[in-house]
Design a protein around this motif. Structure first.
Motif: not given
Lengths: 342, 342, 342, 342
Positions: C210-229
């Motif tokens: 689920x990490x890449x799935x969430x990261x994909x979403x967070x980056x869409x919301x933020x409009x940029x790459x995120x650091x996510x644990x």
């Protein structure tokens, strides 16, 4: 030091034997077999043992069980009966935690366990390992049939009543409730957390394998055939059995005194005061059966409440108790855990 | 024999002290006080102790605590500080399992515990009883402040990182989960079975009393102020704390080795192999903290997993460990329980 | 009436779909497939449905799925991608509750799911079924990728913060806790009752699907790459996810208002009052995400608490919500259960 | 619309009534009283109701109960009998979920409930609200005594056997197991999570208040005095009762048919197929009693398994069912929840 081997160390009775035996001052654990996990350190599978046990699982072939003083079988039914004769011939004592040697009537055993018995003569020799009944015979035995978990709780609860002829033996009822660890560690749907948690059900009302084992015992205690109904239930506990026993009183006896006197010299049976309700958690991790006896509203029904930890007094603890008796050690060696409450 | 008294024996840390101390070969339990239950045999309240303990609860007045060698306070916050000076003056050592002597800054303590402190000078004297940090000072102490449950798990998890200067100290996060026994035995709605079972929630996110206690420790380890966020959660366990710690790695260090070396000589901290996930049940009933350290996907975040039994290494077990140190006994005396799994 | 088929009806998302859909006034259940259980009445396997559902499991071949209006896949990963094209070609809408169509980057998907994707073009077409983000696209879609359980809770919790640019996106942490039903109904050792009850552990800290799935979403919301644990934990709940989210506040914004405004029109997201702590049981059986937002001690760390029922808003409920949107029904049709408390 | 008032809305039967009634299409909730919580929005105490219910608790004085069409008492025993006459005089129907009007013999009631009854004449008028027996009388009643939880499960299980004269009525046994919510929401030590979780015990073996209530019913069914033993147990479930009933068969009757015919027209009693074992989770949240009947090994003992959700068919659901009958609504209005499994 007693050299000990365990066959089948990956289930719950296996790990519980290890929890107890790693702290036994007279025991040297020589081998724990698991064909599937051979080579894996036991503490990798059971991290509670980290720091306590360096042994790895071994194959049966390399385990050298014939050099042990005693071998415990913590295996599925039908395994011990294949390997016991060779061990006995090698002078090794055997304690079987499964059901292979519990039922004296071979036909009955074969009907309930749905296989042919490999060594009926050893069944005849085996001693049923309920120390409160058979301590003397256990002492000199080569082969111990360690009782089932339900049978331990139910037999200890009915024993004083039947020995004393205090109840109508034609209608004995045991309503028993077990924690889920009693179902073993092999993954099956009905014992998944999401199936068994926050859920309660009866099972095997039509017939459970412990029924003939218990009936055999009750008839020995009573000295005659009994009418016996047994209904097991699955309850969301990890450990614990609570047996609630019902019978009709047929003699004018002080039941509280009867129980107290019968178990006065038994370190592992605790008769609680009149009016008490034993809780399973009071025996969690401890090798003890706590019993209370009631006559609701002074009527002619006796209700006995009997609790054990199914993995300790109902399996591994009783097996260690039997080993202690076999080797003339104080019966409570390595069995001094106080129940974990809460 | 060490003469031991316990003040406040009716809660969970009290009964856990009793579970451990009844089997301590150098301990003689002299008194357990409970004003409310005075006269009642302790084993009537805690039936797991039947057969192990004949003592009854006594009032503080009749307990003769001043004749003990050591007194444990298993009381609510604010009780020990009222009675400690008299005991110390009588030559009795004191181990407080509550929070009265944990926080050195009296103003901070008074703010979080919402009462005036009765003896600030004794706070200054008290030794914070985390043996992995303060063993030498504990040895000669008169008064031990036994750490909180969360603080034990969180501090042991952060300790190697902070001592080594391996992480950014401005943003440390501890997401901690506790079993319900951490909430005590006094009946309150939110810890009822029907409220806490099959339920999970955070609590006190705005501020928990263990936050300043942990922060004090982390700043000692780091040698400077730290930014620290602490979120506790209530989880449907009876026992157990699982702390998940997050920090940003700021130095190029082999973290696995760092932890292994820091705790190489500590019998009660188990650094698990790389990649491991400690389970709370692996420490159930055992006086041990198991820790694993991860760097997910090799990034710059370190995740530390730290588990204890809140009633043992998080309370009563650590208190006994401190007593063993105080009296120059082997540190593991009476602390040799294998975790109960399952 | 909407003709509905379900592929793979023997798992927990399957039975939960049935619990919801049997009471959906616009739905006619046409088929539930299970090759293994074909012929067995569904209510024999799931007795809660007795009296509600007469349908039996059927084989995929006899199910007539191509005549349905919509088909739900409640199957293991990798099944839906094999069958979706044929259904779409037949004019059937598809809602996949598994992960086949969730991740847009095929290489990432193949790396985490360890298989070759059967239809990358359909991944491009699929709409990620989080209505709070994609309602408009869902309305006209043929193929819905129903979000994962953790991703639903975590994304809804971070969404307002990232859309508003309110936090430092380089260090986002999600500490998530899941009930055991999230692990499915296929029997495996670690989800047995006797393993998972009274136990708490992290798992897959090194990397969870689920990490890449969430990261994909967070980056869409933020409009940029995120650091996510992302650290998931298994907790002894049957149902429920509690996500605790941590970030550093980087803008001077009233976070409570931010969340309330973002979700003002969302029927299935409940922003709780300032200071609240949502409990998983408050959403048990209900299609809702409850969220609270905290800034402990007014510092610069924001803590978001987000809870869902993993089988409802985290799976079957959200799938029905998506179906309602697809077919222009009121979005809450058949989703009006009040959470079951206690 | 039926104007409904609830007296005592802060316990589990209260919140369960709210869960059901907020979705009842013919009900308008007018007032929920709690002297202690007056002014607090109900959904602040029970967050599962957020979005469903805007009402706040009110004092009894300001509640305007005399303007309601029906008032439910979800109060401790002894409250309803003080207020019922005034409501009946005002033309309000009353459904008491407590025990004030259940037992016809006032002396027996006063002995078991340890208080003087305030209105014996209303006891005579009250209809015992077990629809499967008293549907016709309920229809015209002013005052309903809603049955207890154990009594519902046990009476429905014995009913067909006793009506048919199929068993020896001198020795009837009910071994019943209840979830912890049956003990209410008032904080008491023995129902704390850390006391009741992973624990099983009998209680009140000497005599439980539901014994005379059940006995009264059984004797009506049998048309003569019965010998009846009742042993309740506390089991770590949130919700659910499992009653296991034992009797000696005294007539040659097909028991499966007997049960199926007796309950053929009852929407809320489900007779399961021969050999079945009903699970409490199959009725979790649902207003249904599921029953299976067994004759182990074809002997002369009949074993009946009867399960309900103690808060639904055992309390609030049955109360709503009675209200539906009182107001000539379809009996299943607002009672259409499928059991929540898992």
């Amino acid at each position: 030091m007693i050299k000990v081997g365990i066959v089948g160390g990956t289930g719950y009775t296996g790990v519980e034997l290890l929890r107890l035996l790693t702290r036994h001052p007279q025991v040297e654990l020589k081998a724990i077999t698991s064909r599937k996990e051979a080579g894996m350190p036991v503490a990798d599978m059971f991290p509670n043992l980290r720091g306590w046990l360096k042994l790895a699982f071994s194959t049966p072939e390399e385990a050298g069980l014939e050099n042990c003083d005693v071998v415990f079988f913590a295996t599925p039914n039908g395994v011990a009966m294949q390997q016991t004769r060779a061990l006995l011939d090698a002078g090794v004592k055997v304690i079987d935690l499964a059901a292979d040697f519990r039922i004296k009537d071979i036909a009955v055993w074969e009907q309930w366990y749905k296989m042919e018995h490999a060594c009926p003569d050893l069944v005849a020799e085996a001693v049923y390992g309920l120390p409160e009944i058979n301590r003397a015979s256990i002492r000199g035995a080569r082969l111990i049939a360690n009782p089932g978990c339900y049978p331990t709780a139910v037999q200890l609860g009915f024993l004083p009543l039947l020995e004393a002829g205090a109840v109508d033996t034609s209608f004995l009822v045991a309503d028993a409730k077990s924690g889920v660890s009693g179902g073993g560690r092999k993954p099956e749907t009905h014992i998944l957390f999401a199936e068994a948690a926050d859920n309660f059900k009866a099972y095997a009302v039509g017939g459970h394998r412990h029924w003939p084992e218990i009936k055999q015992g009750l008839e020995i205690f009573a000295g005659k055939p009994v009418g016996f109904t047994f209904v097991p239930h699955l309850t969301p506990l990890i450990r614990g059995i609570h047996a609630t026993l019902y019978a009709k009183v047929s003699a004018d006896i002080d039941l509280q005194s009867l129980f107290e006197q019968r178990y006065a010299d038994e370190a592992f049976v605790d008769v609680m005061p009149a009016g008490a309700h034993p809780e399973t958690r009071s025996v969690r991790g401890a090798n003890i059966c706590r019993i209370a006896v009631h006559r609701p509203q002074g009527g002619d029904t006796v209700v006995v409440l009997s609790v054990i930890d199914n993995l300790v007094k109902g399996a591994a603890g009783q097996a260690v108790q039997n080993m202690n008796i076999l080797f003339d050690l104080p019966e409570d060696t390595a069995l001094a855990d106080v129940g974990m409450l809460p």
